[in-house]
Each structure stands twice: as structure tokens, then as C-alpha cells.
Motif scaffolding. Sequence first.
Motif, PDB file in Angstrom:
ATOM      1  N   LEU A   1       4.878   2.703 -13.411  1.00 15.73           N
ATOM      2  CA  LEU A   1       4.539   1.404 -12.832  1.00 15.73           C
ATOM      3  C   LEU A   1       5.377   1.124 -11.599  1.00 15.73           C
ATOM      4  O   LEU A   1       6.393   1.782 -11.355  1.00 15.73           O
ATOM      5  N   MET A   2       4.973   0.155 -10.798  1.00 15.50           N
ATOM      6  CA  MET A   2       5.719  -0.240  -9.614  1.00 15.50           C
ATOM      7  C   MET A   2       5.674  -1.752  -9.447  1.00 15.50           C
ATOM      8  O   MET A   2       4.874  -2.435 -10.092  1.00 15.50           O
ATOM      9  N   ALA A   3       6.550  -2.264  -8.590  1.00 20.26           N
ATOM     10  CA  ALA A   3       6.612  -3.708  -8.331  1.00 20.26           C
ATOM     11  C   ALA A   3       5.668  -4.063  -7.189  1.00 20.26           C
ATOM     12  O   ALA A   3       5.615  -3.368  -6.174  1.00 20.26           O
ATOM     13  N   TRP A   4       4.934  -5.157  -7.389  1.00 21.78           N
ATOM     14  CA  TRP A   4       3.979  -5.633  -6.381  1.00 21.78           C
ATOM     15  C   TRP A   4       4.208  -7.125  -6.125  1.00 21.78           C
ATOM     16  O   TRP A   4       4.469  -7.874  -7.056  1.00 21.78           O
ATOM     17  N   CYS A   5       4.027  -7.561  -4.895  1.00 28.04           N
ATOM     18  CA  CYS A   5       3.865  -8.995  -4.651  1.00 28.04           C
ATOM     19  C   CYS A   5       2.374  -9.287  -4.810  1.00 28.04           C
ATOM     20  O   CYS A   5       1.536  -8.373  -4.767  1.00 28.04           O
ATOM     21  N   ALA A   6       2.030 -10.540  -5.008  1.00 25.65           N
ATOM     22  CA  ALA A   6       0.629 -10.901  -5.266  1.00 25.65           C
ATOM     23  C   ALA A   6      -0.277 -10.525  -4.095  1.00 25.65           C
ATOM     24  O   ALA A   6      -1.400 -10.051  -4.284  1.00 25.65           O
ATOM     25  N   GLY A   7       0.214 -10.703  -2.872  1.00 26.63           N
ATOM     26  CA  GLY A   7      -0.611 -10.402  -1.695  1.00 26.63           C
ATOM     27  C   GLY A   7      -0.926  -8.930  -1.571  1.00 26.63           C
ATOM     28  O   GLY A   7      -2.069  -8.546  -1.296  1.00 26.63           O
ATOM     29  N   CYS A   8       0.095  -8.086  -1.788  1.00 23.96           N
ATOM     30  CA  CYS A   8      -0.128  -6.645  -1.668  1.00 23.96           C
ATOM     31  C   CYS A   8      -1.041  -6.124  -2.771  1.00 23.96           C
ATOM     32  O   CYS A   8      -1.924  -5.299  -2.524  1.00 23.96           O
ATOM     33  N   ARG A   9      -0.837  -6.605  -3.975  1.00 25.91           N
ATOM     34  CA  ARG A   9      -1.690  -6.123  -5.071  1.00 25.91           C
ATOM     35  C   ARG A   9      -3.140  -6.529  -4.854  1.00 25.91           C
ATOM     36  O   ARG A   9      -4.053  -5.744  -5.061  1.00 25.91           O
ATOM     37  N   SER A  10      -3.328  -7.767  -4.414  1.00 26.78           N
ATOM     38  CA  SER A  10      -4.693  -8.233  -4.139  1.00 26.78           C
ATOM     39  C   SER A  10      -5.334  -7.382  -3.047  1.00 26.78           C
ATOM     40  O   SER A  10      -6.502  -6.979  -3.141  1.00 26.78           O
ATOM     41  N   GLY A  11      -4.547  -7.072  -1.993  1.00 28.68           N
ATOM     42  CA  GLY A  11      -5.073  -6.247  -0.907  1.00 28.68           C
ATOM     43  C   GLY A  11      -5.408  -4.843  -1.372  1.00 28.68           C
ATOM     44  O   GLY A  11      -6.419  -4.261  -0.966  1.00 28.68           O
TER      45      GLY A  11
END
Length: 316
Positions: free
Chosen positions: A279-289
Motif C-alpha cells: 500500500l501507499m499514502a495518497w492525498c484525496a486529490g491525487c487518489r481521485s485523479g
Amino acid sequence: MTVYVDGITDYGDVAKRNGLRTTLWAHLVADTVEELHTFAARIGLRRTWFQNADNYRWHYDVTPAKRAAAVAAGAVEIDRRKLTEIMAQRRAAQQPAPGGGWTDGELVTVTGVVTDTEHRTTGQGAPWAVAAVDGPTPVEAHIFPAVYPQVSALLAIGSRLVFTGRVDTRVAPPLLAVMSVTPPPAAASLPVSVVSGEPKPPSPVFGHAGGWSVVMQRAGECCQCTGQCGATHRKSAGRCDARHGAYGGKGHPPIRLEVAPEDPTIPEYAAARMTPDQLMAWCAGCRSGAVKKAKPPQGKKVPAQVESLFDASELG
């Protein structure tokens, strides 16, 4: 039993010093705490906005828009003099709310489900949080700056956690000054449904699980996207610089990072079985993109390698 709301007051500099988004506020009160919480939920107020300076001045602060919603929902409009009378009657009665049989200041342990969390910052910029915890005796858990950095990763809504701290029974619900937060001993990392109370499969966002802390430590509490979202992140040397708990912008809560697979096409049930190293860490904007980027153009078939992620073996 009645709910009341007083007139709008402009608190000017006081509101600005406290970082409030408006200077105009009114007070929502009721004959009982239970009725006030029920009414507040009906008009969209969060439990963590409940104000309880002592054991008789409990209320919700409401904006002009929420005041109008309260009146439309049946709240009785009162003036400041009537509000003062209500508070005086409460003070004279001096009837603290039940505190689960605890003694004020007692060291207690509470196991319950987090139903609401609000992350805040002190005047000196130190992060802390308030969490509404639903258990045998619901409490309002205050996680102060000395404890917050060690436990913030666990405070996801829907998490079942064990809180230990000193309890203040003079307020309703009882206030818990938290000293530690841990997952329940039975290592079910599955969150509990707030509605049904039954376990349900975890989502790809592992904010409630022990794996969250492992991944966040490895990531340095920063988003690990290096372009999977479609952005170049040129200003931050090719990697997103969103940091967990950082300022989220005017009118927005602090940044909350998610933990999920690098491949956004992996289905939820498969992601739930992954170990932290996958797994990796995501901010909401990057994951949505990244999710949008991974979707095939309209009218085209999904490639076979993506369809294979949904094979029967994954369904168990």
C-alpha cells in the motif's frame, strides 16, 4: 420539551481571534441535552460542535443560515434576556448529567465507535482533536497535543477503539481527557458499522487499521504520488507534497491522507486483504485523479488485465 434559539450577535474580533469563519452567531439551547442533540442532528450540526463550558451553559453556536434552519424546524425564537434566564435556572438546579457511574476525575477506559471527529489547532499551532465516541456511556474524547501525534492515525469515523483517560462527569456527555488510544485487544481490524453495529469489510482507505501507521511512517506522512494522478508535481521535485495534518486551505479541514494500493483499479475486496508493504499514502486529490486516469475512455472495453483483478479466487 422545547428547543430555543436567540438572536444573531456580531462577535467581531473575538470570533476572528478564534479563527471562526463568520463573526455572526446565535445560540441553540433546549430543555434537555438529549433533545438538543437530536434537534441539532436534524438541522445538520455535528456533535463535536456542542459547547459545554460547565455543567449548565451547554448549547450549540449556530450561523445565521443554521439559525434560520432551526426556526424552520420548530425552534422557539427568544431574546438574550430569556437565554440568560434559562442559564440561571440551570445553574440554580445544578443537575450534572449522568457520568456512567464514574467519579469526576477518575481514570477510566472506554471502548466505543468513533462517530465524529474534528481536528483542531491550538492558538500556538499545535494539532489536537475532539472525537464523539459511542459506547455503553457515550463520551466526548479530547485528544490534546501531547497525545495527538501518536494516535491521530487511528481517529477515523467508524473505528472501534479503546480510550483511556481522566473523565469529567460535570458535563454532558462526559468529557474524557485522553491519555492513550489503542485498537481493541481482539485484533479485528474490521471497522464497525455505526448503523448496524455489525462488522463490514474495510474500504481501500485504511485509516482505521494498524497498517495505516506503518505506511504513513514509511511515507514520512506525505503523499507518495509521483505522477499516477496525471500531475507532474514539478514544484515539489516530482512527488506530491501534501502532508498529513497540514493546513487544508481557508474553510477546509486539515489534510487527511489515505492509504490504498498504488494501482487504483484494484477492487475494494482485494485491497482489504493487502499488507502494508503493498500500500501507499495518497492525498484525496491525487487518489481521485489516479482513479479517473485509470478509467478507460467511453466506448472502449476494459483491458483484460484489469478484468482479471476480479477473478473468482478473490471473491473467496
